[in-house]
Design a protein around this motif. Structure first.
Motif, PDB file in Angstrom:
ATOM      1  N   VAL A  63      16.819   5.880  19.982  1.00  0.00           N
ATOM      2  CA  VAL A  63      15.453   6.402  19.935  1.00  0.00           C
ATOM      3  C   VAL A  63      14.531   5.190  19.985  1.00  0.00           C
ATOM      4  CG1 VAL A  63      13.745   7.581  18.513  1.00  0.00           C
ATOM      5  CG2 VAL A  63      16.060   8.504  18.723  1.00  0.00           C
ATOM      6  N   TYR A  64      13.740   5.088  21.044  1.00  0.00           N
ATOM      7  CA  TYR A  64      12.976   3.878  21.324  1.00  0.00           C
ATOM      8  C   TYR A  64      11.656   3.845  20.552  1.00  0.00           C
ATOM      9  CZ  TYR A  64      16.396   3.351  25.010  1.00  0.00           C
ATOM     10  OH  TYR A  64      17.585   3.228  25.689  1.00  0.00           O
ATOM     11  N   VAL A  65      11.313   2.647  20.069  1.00  0.00           N
ATOM     12  CA  VAL A  65      10.017   2.424  19.433  1.00  0.00           C
ATOM     13  C   VAL A  65       9.026   2.133  20.561  1.00  0.00           C
ATOM     14  CG1 VAL A  65       8.711   1.056  17.781  1.00  0.00           C
ATOM     15  CG2 VAL A  65      11.149   1.519  17.368  1.00  0.00           C
ATOM     16  N   HIS A  66       8.282   3.145  20.939  1.00  0.00           N
ATOM     17  CA  HIS A  66       7.382   3.034  22.093  1.00  0.00           C
ATOM     18  C   HIS A  66       6.086   2.321  21.726  1.00  0.00           C
ATOM     19  CE1 HIS A  66       5.559   4.014  25.907  1.00  0.00           C
ATOM     20  NE2 HIS A  66       4.523   4.567  25.279  1.00  0.00           N
ATOM     21  N   SER A  67       5.537   2.650  20.557  1.00  0.00           N
ATOM     22  CA  SER A  67       4.288   2.047  20.111  1.00  0.00           C
ATOM     23  C   SER A  67       4.258   2.075  18.592  1.00  0.00           C
ATOM     24  CB  SER A  67       3.090   2.811  20.687  1.00  0.00           C
ATOM     25  OG  SER A  67       1.868   2.233  20.288  1.00  0.00           O
ATOM     26  N   ALA A  68       3.524   1.130  18.005  1.00  0.00           N
ATOM     27  CA  ALA A  68       3.415   1.063  16.553  1.00  0.00           C
ATOM     28  C   ALA A  68       2.052   0.508  16.184  1.00  0.00           C
ATOM     29  CB  ALA A  68       4.521   0.185  15.973  1.00  0.00           C
ATOM     30  N   ALA A  69       1.585   0.854  14.997  1.00  0.00           N
ATOM     31  CA  ALA A  69       0.271   0.392  14.566  1.00  0.00           C
ATOM     32  C   ALA A  69       0.206   0.312  13.051  1.00  0.00           C
ATOM     33  CB  ALA A  69      -0.825   1.335  15.072  1.00  0.00           C
ATOM     34  N   GLN A  70      -0.617  -0.606  12.565  1.00  0.00           N
ATOM     35  CA  GLN A  70      -1.044  -0.639  11.168  1.00  0.00           C
ATOM     36  C   GLN A  70      -2.565  -0.612  11.137  1.00  0.00           C
ATOM     37  OE1 GLN A  70       1.795  -4.109   9.922  1.00  0.00           O
ATOM     38  NE2 GLN A  70       1.153  -3.117   8.026  1.00  0.00           N
ATOM     39  N   SER A  71      -3.124  -0.211  10.000  1.00  0.00           N
ATOM     40  CA  SER A  71      -4.582  -0.172   9.913  1.00  0.00           C
ATOM     41  C   SER A  71      -5.050  -0.358   8.483  1.00  0.00           C
ATOM     42  CB  SER A  71      -5.122   1.167  10.433  1.00  0.00           C
ATOM     43  OG  SER A  71      -6.482   1.328  10.072  1.00  0.00           O
ATOM     44  N   LEU A  72      -5.908  -1.346   8.289  1.00  0.00           N
ATOM     45  CA  LEU A  72      -6.695  -1.495   7.080  1.00  0.00           C
ATOM     46  C   LEU A  72      -8.142  -1.610   7.558  1.00  0.00           C
ATOM     47  CD1 LEU A  72      -6.009  -4.008   4.155  1.00  0.00           C
ATOM     48  CD2 LEU A  72      -8.173  -2.869   4.590  1.00  0.00           C
ATOM     49  N   PRO A  73      -8.860  -0.481   7.636  1.00  0.00           N
ATOM     50  CA  PRO A  73     -10.189  -0.490   8.268  1.00  0.00           C
ATOM     51  C   PRO A  73     -11.235  -1.226   7.437  1.00  0.00           C
ATOM     52  CG  PRO A  73      -9.693   1.665   7.342  1.00  0.00           C
ATOM     53  CD  PRO A  73      -8.448   0.849   7.205  1.00  0.00           C
ATOM     54  N   ALA A  74     -12.306  -1.566   8.084  1.00  0.00           N
ATOM     55  CA  ALA A  74     -13.390  -2.311   7.442  1.00  0.00           C
ATOM     56  C   ALA A  74     -13.933  -1.551   6.233  1.00  0.00           C
ATOM     57  CB  ALA A  74     -14.516  -2.557   8.446  1.00  0.00           C
ATOM     58  N   GLN A  75     -14.212  -2.290   5.167  1.00  0.00           N
ATOM     59  CA  GLN A  75     -14.822  -1.749   3.956  1.00  0.00           C
ATOM     60  C   GLN A  75     -13.983  -0.652   3.308  1.00  0.00           C
ATOM     61  OE1 GLN A  75     -17.638  -3.031   2.384  1.00  0.00           O
ATOM     62  NE2 GLN A  75     -17.275  -4.623   3.898  1.00  0.00           N
ATOM     63  N   TYR A 125       0.793  -1.228   0.000  1.00  0.00           N
ATOM     64  CA  TYR A 125       0.000   0.000   0.000  1.00  0.00           C
ATOM     65  C   TYR A 125       0.827   1.280   0.000  1.00  0.00           C
ATOM     66  CZ  TYR A 125      -3.288  -3.627   0.939  1.00  0.00           C
ATOM     67  OH  TYR A 125      -3.996  -4.792   0.844  1.00  0.00           O
ATOM     68  N   GLY A 126       1.825   1.327  -0.878  1.00  0.00           N
ATOM     69  CA  GLY A 126       2.535   2.580  -1.125  1.00  0.00           C
ATOM     70  C   GLY A 126       3.055   3.225   0.135  1.00  0.00           C
ATOM     71  N   SER A 139      10.937  14.909  23.429  1.00  0.00           N
ATOM     72  CA  SER A 139      11.142  13.557  23.949  1.00  0.00           C
ATOM     73  C   SER A 139      10.140  12.551  23.411  1.00  0.00           C
ATOM     74  CB  SER A 139      11.070  13.570  25.481  1.00  0.00           C
ATOM     75  OG  SER A 139       9.780  13.986  25.915  1.00  0.00           O
ATOM     76  N   ALA A 140       9.121  13.017  22.671  1.00  0.00           N
ATOM     77  CA  ALA A 140       8.140  12.113  22.071  1.00  0.00           C
ATOM     78  C   ALA A 140       7.752  12.643  20.699  1.00  0.00           C
ATOM     79  CB  ALA A 140       6.898  11.990  22.955  1.00  0.00           C
ATOM     80  N   CYS A 141       7.792  11.751  19.702  1.00  0.00           N
ATOM     81  CA  CYS A 141       7.504  12.154  18.325  1.00  0.00           C
ATOM     82  C   CYS A 141       6.570  11.137  17.677  1.00  0.00           C
ATOM     83  CB  CYS A 141       8.792  12.257  17.514  1.00  0.00           C
ATOM     84  SG  CYS A 141       8.545  12.694  15.772  1.00  0.00           S
ATOM     85  N   LEU A 142       5.487  11.624  17.107  1.00  0.00           N
ATOM     86  CA  LEU A 142       4.606  10.789  16.291  1.00  0.00           C
ATOM     87  C   LEU A 142       5.069  10.844  14.852  1.00  0.00           C
ATOM     88  CD1 LEU A 142       1.875   9.189  15.865  1.00  0.00           C
ATOM     89  CD2 LEU A 142       0.878  11.417  15.302  1.00  0.00           C
ATOM     90  N   VAL A 143       5.145   9.678  14.205  1.00  0.00           N
ATOM     91  CA  VAL A 143       5.429   9.595  12.774  1.00  0.00           C
ATOM     92  C   VAL A 143       4.284   8.829  12.137  1.00  0.00           C
ATOM     93  CG1 VAL A 143       7.082   8.946  10.992  1.00  0.00           C
ATOM     94  CG2 VAL A 143       7.897   9.462  13.306  1.00  0.00           C
ATOM     95  N   THR A 144       3.711   9.371  11.058  1.00  0.00           N
ATOM     96  CA  THR A 144       2.611   8.684  10.395  1.00  0.00           C
ATOM     97  C   THR A 144       2.969   8.355   8.956  1.00  0.00           C
ATOM     98  OG1 THR A 144       1.414  10.598   9.468  1.00  0.00           O
ATOM     99  CG2 THR A 144       1.038  10.075  11.799  1.00  0.00           C
ATOM    100  N   ALA A 145       2.285   7.357   8.440  1.00  0.00           N
ATOM    101  CA  ALA A 145       2.409   6.977   7.033  1.00  0.00           C
ATOM    102  C   ALA A 145       1.184   7.497   6.279  1.00  0.00           C
ATOM    103  CB  ALA A 145       2.557   5.471   6.907  1.00  0.00           C
ATOM    104  N   GLY A 146       1.075   7.117   5.014  1.00  0.00           N
ATOM    105  CA  GLY A 146       0.063   7.690   4.145  1.00  0.00           C
ATOM    106  C   GLY A 146      -1.360   7.509   4.639  1.00  0.00           C
ATOM    107  N   GLU A 147      -2.093   8.604   4.774  1.00  0.00           N
ATOM    108  CA  GLU A 147      -3.503   8.551   5.114  1.00  0.00           C
ATOM    109  C   GLU A 147      -4.307   8.422   3.818  1.00  0.00           C
ATOM    110  OE1 GLU A 147      -5.609   7.824   6.943  1.00  0.00           O
ATOM    111  OE2 GLU A 147      -7.182   9.250   7.417  1.00  0.00           O
ATOM    112  N   GLY A 148      -5.425   7.699   3.894  1.00  0.00           N
ATOM    113  CA  GLY A 148      -6.222   7.435   2.710  1.00  0.00           C
ATOM    114  C   GLY A 148      -6.004   6.032   2.188  1.00  0.00           C
ATOM    115  N   VAL A 149      -4.801   5.505   2.382  1.00  0.00           N
ATOM    116  CA  VAL A 149      -4.495   4.113   2.040  1.00  0.00           C
ATOM    117  C   VAL A 149      -4.296   3.337   3.342  1.00  0.00           C
ATOM    118  CG1 VAL A 149      -3.429   4.673  -0.171  1.00  0.00           C
ATOM    119  CG2 VAL A 149      -2.032   4.644   1.901  1.00  0.00           C
ATOM    120  N   PRO A 150      -4.333   1.997   3.312  1.00  0.00           N
ATOM    121  CA  PRO A 150      -3.979   1.235   4.514  1.00  0.00           C
ATOM    122  C   PRO A 150      -2.651   1.731   5.074  1.00  0.00           C
ATOM    123  CG  PRO A 150      -4.891  -0.230   2.876  1.00  0.00           C
ATOM    124  CD  PRO A 150      -4.738   1.115   2.208  1.00  0.00           C
ATOM    125  N   THR A 151      -2.633   2.086   6.346  1.00  0.00           N
ATOM    126  CA  THR A 151      -1.573   2.942   6.864  1.00  0.00           C
ATOM    127  C   THR A 151      -0.839   2.333   8.042  1.00  0.00           C
ATOM    128  OG1 THR A 151      -1.101   5.255   7.436  1.00  0.00           O
ATOM    129  CG2 THR A 151      -3.026   4.256   8.481  1.00  0.00           C
TER     130      THR A 151
END
Length: 386
Positions: free
Chosen positions: A238-250, A85-86, A367-379
């Motif tokens: 730099v510690y990986v505190h939390s991570a997530a992927q998402s391919l929402p329903a429909q 998903y790009g 001391s805390a940074c959010l990094v996001t991937a592409g919104e609109g596609v499974p992210t």
């Protein structure tokens, strides 16, 4: 948390980052660029290539694991993955490596991205190959490119919530201002004014030239090891505190025709998982690297990840909120809009720089940074901490 104990919260760390120069056209091929970025990241970490036993990449990456492993001199690989998903896969590469290291499947992981998007062929010109897919219902009617799909979302968002082009300009300006502090950025020393933005040509209304990311040649990489090993590496971990992927329903493409509400995209589902497994909240985030292939994605992500309420993303950008010293400094290297567009991997490396204290637009005490991937596609998304 020690590696192998079953969770990834703070169990691993990014200990090396590397990148090539960014340009509209670089002479090297993608494999050469990939090798240069990977070897630079390993050198940054003080780790020999022969110790690498895990790799992670994502779609539209022409260099495969076999080529990279031979060219860089890796050891036996015990884990390798490729995320789909790009640009939605950028953060997931680090998440996969973190999971592999934390569960003992590997000890030294490398994630990378190499692109010749500036000088290479445009991926959206041959629409015929997309016709066997669900795109058969939209491409013949002129909805050809990602920018056209995001333009539809942007128009819907502006209609529903009263967002304006000035709100989109605030995003473009914040990214450009940070790029003007970053000598590695393609748009370094090229200021952007409101007049330039408002009078620029349309790409797909209501999105103009400056609402669109760059097209870039370049490569980046990072190195992930256990938190225990990270303490002995060359650079501040730099510690990986939390991570997530998402391919929402429909889910469907970037426009989500089949959803009741197309303006609540994959970011919303990713955010629920990210914060559920975190000790932090959005209020604890000092700086954010938000995927910015198009300016409206930043507004949608601000809402999805909980920095403001539904429909408040436009208003959130007012008063310099996204600038250094603002409520939430974003894309402090310039992002995809003004540093380089390498499918979001530069946002990962910039997050590391912020938490090391080495960014060209450093947020004091970050001391805390959010990094996001592409919104609109499974992210995917990462929450990094120092």
């Amino acid at each position: 948390m020690a590696a192998g104990s079953g969770g990834i919260k703070d169990a691993t760390a990014i200990v090396g980052i590397g990148q090539t120069p960014f340009a509209k056209r670089l002479p090297e091929d993608e494999r050469t660029l990939a090798c240069r970025a990977v070897l630079a990241a390993l050198d940054d970490a003080g780790i020999a290539p022969g110790e690498v036993d895990a790799l992670a990449s994502y779609t539209m990456e022409e260099t495969d694991e076999v080529e990279l492993a031979k060219a860089c001199g890796f050891g036996d690989l015990t884990f390798f993955s490729k995320v789909g998903y790009g640009g939605g896969g950028s953060c997931a590469t680090v998440a996969h490596l973190a999971a592999a290291v934390a569960t003992g499947q590997a000890s030294v992981g490398v994630a990378w991205r190499s692109r010749k998007r500036g000088s290479g062929p445009r991926p959206w010109t041959n629409t015929a190959v997309q016709l066997p897919t669900p795109a058969q219902w939209t491409r013949p009617f002129g909805l050809l490119r990602p920018v056209d799909e995001i333009a539809m979302l942007a128009r819907r968002y502006m209609h529903e919530y009263g967002a304006t082009r000035d709100h989109l300009f605030n995003v473009a300006l914040a990214c450009r201002n940070r790029a003007n502090q970053n000598p590695a950025a393609i748009m370094y020393d090229r200021p952007l004014t409101r007049e330039m933005y408002m009078t620029s040509r349309w790409i797909s209304e209501p999105l103009c030239l400056f609402d669109n990311c760059l097209e870039t040649d370049g490569a980046l990489a990072c190195v992930v090891v256990s938190a225990e090993r990270a303490r002995d590496c060359r650079r501040k971990p730099v510690y990986v505190h939390s991570a997530a992927q998402s391919l929402p329903a429909q889910h469907h493409g970037m426009v989500n025709y089949w959803n009741d509400d197309p303006l609540t995209g994959p970011a919303w589902a990713a955010a629920r998982h990210l914060w559920k497994h975190s000790d932090l909240t959005p209020q604890d985030v000092d700086v954010a690297q938000i995927y910015d292939a198009f300016t409206p994605l930043v507004l949608l992500s601000l809402e999805g990840y909980g920095f403001c309420g539904r429909g408040e993303g436009g208003a959130f950008t007012e008063g310099g909120a996204l600038e250094t010293g603002g409520l939430l400094p974003v894309n402090t290297g310039g992002g995809g809009l003004s540093e380089a567009y390498v499918h979001g991997f530069n946002l990962v490396n910039e997050g590391v720089k912020q938490l090391r204290g080495t960014s060209t637009a450093q947020v004091p005490g970050a001391s805390a940074c959010l990094v996001t991937a592409g919104e609109g596609v499974p992210t995917s998304a990462l929450l990094l901490r120092s």
